[in-house]
Design a protein around this motif. Structure first.
Motif, PDB file in Angstrom:
ATOM      1  N   GLU A  79       2.008  62.417   5.556  1.00 49.44           N
ATOM      2  CA  GLU A  79       3.385  62.404   6.056  1.00 49.44           C
ATOM      3  C   GLU A  79       4.352  62.027   4.941  1.00 49.44           C
ATOM      4  N   ARG A  80       3.947  61.040   4.130  1.00 55.00           N
ATOM      5  CA  ARG A  80       4.810  60.634   3.020  1.00 55.00           C
ATOM      6  C   ARG A  80       4.957  61.757   1.998  1.00 55.00           C
ATOM      7  N   ASN A  81       3.825  62.418   1.700  1.00 55.87           N
ATOM      8  CA  ASN A  81       3.893  63.533   0.751  1.00 55.87           C
ATOM      9  C   ASN A  81       4.759  64.669   1.289  1.00 55.87           C
ATOM     10  N   LYS A  82       4.612  64.942   2.598  1.00 55.82           N
ATOM     11  CA  LYS A  82       5.423  65.984   3.213  1.00 55.82           C
ATOM     12  C   LYS A  82       6.899  65.610   3.153  1.00 55.82           C
ATOM     13  N   HIS A  83       7.184  64.346   3.473  1.00 58.85           N
ATOM     14  CA  HIS A  83       8.576  63.881   3.441  1.00 58.85           C
ATOM     15  C   HIS A  83       9.116  63.950   2.016  1.00 58.85           C
ATOM     16  N   PHE A  84       8.263  63.532   1.056  1.00 62.28           N
ATOM     17  CA  PHE A  84       8.683  63.577  -0.347  1.00 62.28           C
ATOM     18  C   PHE A  84       8.933  65.017  -0.789  1.00 62.28           C
ATOM     19  N   SER A  85       8.032  65.938  -0.377  1.00 64.38           N
ATOM     20  CA  SER A  85       8.203  67.348  -0.748  1.00 64.38           C
ATOM     21  C   SER A  85       9.466  67.931  -0.134  1.00 64.38           C
ATOM     22  N   GLU A  86       9.722  67.580   1.135  1.00 65.37           N
ATOM     23  CA  GLU A  86      10.932  68.084   1.783  1.00 65.37           C
ATOM     24  C   GLU A  86      12.181  67.594   1.063  1.00 65.37           C
ATOM     25  N   ILE A  87      12.147  66.331   0.657  1.00 60.13           N
ATOM     26  CA  ILE A  87      13.312  65.770  -0.048  1.00 60.13           C
ATOM     27  C   ILE A  87      13.499  66.453  -1.394  1.00 60.13           C
ATOM     28  N   THR A  88      12.402  66.524  -2.182  1.00 62.55           N
ATOM     29  CA  THR A  88      12.523  67.091  -3.527  1.00 62.55           C
ATOM     30  C   THR A  88      12.846  68.577  -3.500  1.00 62.55           C
ATOM     31  N   GLU A  89      12.281  69.304  -2.502  1.00 65.43           N
ATOM     32  CA  GLU A  89      12.545  70.740  -2.429  1.00 65.43           C
ATOM     33  C   GLU A  89      13.975  71.041  -2.005  1.00 65.43           C
ATOM     34  N   SER A  90      14.589  70.113  -1.283  1.00 68.56           N
ATOM     35  CA  SER A  90      15.972  70.325  -0.854  1.00 68.56           C
ATOM     36  C   SER A  90      16.989  69.769  -1.855  1.00 68.56           C
ATOM     37  N   MET A  91      16.491  69.129  -2.901  1.00 64.58           N
ATOM     38  CA  MET A  91      17.398  68.574  -3.915  1.00 64.58           C
ATOM     39  C   MET A  91      18.030  69.694  -4.744  1.00 64.58           C
ATOM     40  N   GLU A  92      19.314  69.544  -4.990  1.00 68.20           N
ATOM     41  CA  GLU A  92      19.964  70.473  -5.919  1.00 68.20           C
ATOM     42  C   GLU A  92      19.606  70.124  -7.354  1.00 68.20           C
ATOM     43  N   GLU A  93      19.302  68.854  -7.600  1.00 69.53           N
ATOM     44  CA  GLU A  93      18.898  68.432  -8.936  1.00 69.53           C
ATOM     45  C   GLU A  93      17.439  68.812  -9.190  1.00 69.53           C
ATOM     46  N   GLY A  94      17.120  69.014 -10.440  1.00 67.47           N
ATOM     47  CA  GLY A  94      15.742  69.302 -10.811  1.00 67.47           C
ATOM     48  C   GLY A  94      14.974  68.015 -11.033  1.00 67.47           C
ATOM     49  N   LEU A  95      13.763  67.909 -10.468  1.00 70.48           N
ATOM     50  CA  LEU A  95      12.944  66.709 -10.592  1.00 70.48           C
ATOM     51  C   LEU A  95      11.558  67.101 -11.082  1.00 70.48           C
TER      52      LEU A  95
END
Length: 560
Positions: free
Chosen positions: A221-237
């Motif tokens: 769940e944490r990885n999914k939440h992290f992926s959702e956050i990073t994938e929706s970021m306009e900034e590159g991470l």
């Protein structure tokens, strides 16, 4: 585990076998010894009976008949009278022999010792006869050992056979014991039918499995939440490990670095982009130093921040954050250019006004020319006022802070009104103006639409040819209401068309004084169109004319 069980079972079997053989050998030796003693007593009884019948002659008669036993006759004084294995003349007095002495005193004596005469260990049995003499019968103990040794070959063969059997049984039992353990379903430990002794272990595994499953679900769940956050970021991470290999990279980072859609996890960061700025930033972060720089990829610019991740004082990874600053840099460049242009546009008329005023102040202008100088000052001041108003208007449009509300505006009527206002100017320039089309209502700020039309038509007049025309048309299209202002003027070279809507941009700077204006007209047109969510299309051919089409959305009474 299987090997340990096999070794343990085999070792136990071998120890048991060797102990059994050792105990069996001891028992067998004792049994043989007892048999030998029993046989020797029987033999002593037979010899005694024969002696009573035939005296010493009987003993002489059987001297060579018994080759295993030793028969000795001792007189009352210890003198050896007969011995079937040795010469009595050479034998010592035997009265002090333990078994002889015991027979003289007790009637019977026995002992096991090494013979002083023949040098072999014997079992001696001595019996006192009725005439006072002692008859001794003995047998070598080596006979027992020899008998045991003769059985040793069979025992060794049996032992080897038992060892082989023990190995086979140990292997079989090991497999039988381990098989249920290997077949345990660790996913469902409580459903296994196995040894009762393993029940506590299976219970612990079951509890551990439930705990691990809960942790894995939480981690997922944490990885999914992290992926959702990073994938929706306009900034590159981008996250790197301690040796610069990619752990994670979000889609924005792949787009910014022009890396494509490949899988970069586990690969070196340099495979994503070979920029020197990126490499230097990562190398500095791996050494424990944070850095911030601007890098370019393609035709865009990015602000790159590289920060080390430390654990127990050691660098365990790097976090890269990329911000697209292309528009920011472009805006900054435009701001600097705008500031320089405004400064220049203000300085020129102010210098002229200051010069004219100074001449008037010092009475260096003849009286009949004073009015002309005052008129020039007025013109320059009017130009300054127009410039300031345009700048204020652009600022309001940029910030969407226009104070006037939106209203329904008939675009065709607005075009006709502007044509009437510019009719005199068009006539002076020998330019024909026309308005055509059907009415179209849009939701707009009326004076902004009027300003947009004036700027477009004014440019059409100023940059037209003698005897040319400016045609205004309004038409309905599927996407809204389209306004087209077309002229037959000098046109715009292709290399200037992309920049024509920039502030203070003029195609021919040398004629800017002649044509007048602030250089902000088309920029204001662009901002007014954007304020009303309209689109602009430019079509121009050098020497043939220019057409600018502005498409407004159909009027819907709501706030923009």
């Amino acid at each position: 585990m299987k090997r340990k069980i096999f070794r343990s079972m085999l070792l136990l079997s071998l120890v048991t076998l060797f102990l059994s053989v050792a105990l069996l050998s001891i028992v067998l030796y004792q049994q043989l010894a007892d048999d030998m003693k029993r046989e020797l007593r029987n033999q002593a009884a037979y010899v005694t009976a024969g002696y009573y019948e035939g005296d010493i002659e009987y003993l002489e008669a059987i001297r060579g008949a018994d080759r295993e036993s030793r028969i000795t006759l001792v007189d009352r004084d210890g003198t050896v009278l007969f011995d079937n294995r040795a010469d009595v003349a050479t034998m010592d007095n035997h009265r002090d022999r333990p078994e002889i002495a015991e027979a003289f005193s007790e009637g019977e004596g026995e002992t096991i010792r090494q013979s002083d005469t023949v040098g072999t260990q014997y079992y001696y049995l001595a019996t006192r006869l009725v005439d006072g003499r002692v008859l001794r019968v003995s047998s070598s103990s080596d006979s027992v050992t020899d008998a045991l040794t003769s059985s040793g070959v069979v025992i060794v063969m049996i032992l080897i056979l038992m060892i082989c059997l023990a190995i086979l049984l140990a292997r079989f039992e090991t497999r039988r014991i381990v098989k249920p353990i290997n077949q345990i379903d660790l996913e469902k430990p409580m459903k296994n039918k196995v040894y009762d002794e393993l029940a506590p272990l299976l219970i612990r595994i079951h509890r551990l499995h439930d705990s691990v499953e809960e942790q894995m679900q939480e981690l997922a769940e944490r990885n999914k939440h992290f992926s959702e956050i990073t994938e929706s970021m306009e900034e590159g991470l981008v996250i790197l490990d301690e040796i610069g290999h990619v752990v994670s990279a979000n889609p924005s980072a792949l787009t910014f670095l022009e890396s494509g859609d490949g899988e970069y996890a586990g690969r070196h960061f340099s495979t994503m982009n070979r920029s020197l700025s990126l490499r230097n930033a990562v190398e500095a972060a791996l050494l424990g130093n944070s850095s911030e720089t601007v890098m370019t990829a393609g035709n865009r610019s990015f602000q790159l921040r590289a920060n080390p991740v430390t654990r127990h004082g050691e660098v365990s990874g790097v976090i890269l954050l990329l911000l697209d600053v292309t528009e920011k840099q472009k805006s900054e460049l435009q701001r600097r250019e705008f500031t320089a242009n405004v400064s220049h546009e203000l300085k020129t008329p102010l210098t002229a006004i200051s010069g004219y005023a100074e001449l008037l102040k010092n009475r260096m202008v003849p009286g009949d020319e004073a009015a002309d100088f005052a008129g020039r000052i007025f013109e320059e001041a009017s130009g300054l006022i127009a410039l300031v108003e345009d700048v204020i208007r652009l600022s309001q449009l940029d910030e969407r802070s226009v104070p006037e509300p939106l209203e329904e505006v008939d675009l065709l009527m607005a075009a006709r009104s502007v044509m009437a206002r510019l009719a005199s100017k068009a006539k002076q320039a020998n330019i024909e103006m026309t308005v055509d089309g059907s009415g179209g209502l849009i939701l707009a700020v009326p004076h902004l639409i009027e300003e947009l039309l004036i700027n477009l038509c004014d440019n059409g007049i100023k940059y037209n040819k003698e005897g040319g025309s400016v045609d205004i048309s309004v038409e309905q299209v599927p996407t809204g209401i389209r306004l087209i202002v077309a002229d037959t003027g000098i046109g715009i070279p292709a290399e200037h068309q992309e920049r024509i809507f920039e502030r203070f941009y003029r195609v021919d700077q040398s004629h800017s004084k002649e044509t007048g204006g602030t250089g902000l007209g088309l920029s204001i047109v662009k901002h007014i169109a954007a304020y009303h969510k309209a689109t602009i299309e430019l079509t121009s051919l050098e020497g043939q004319g220019t057409s600018i089409a502005v498409t407004f959305p159909i009027a819907i009474k709501k706030s923009l």
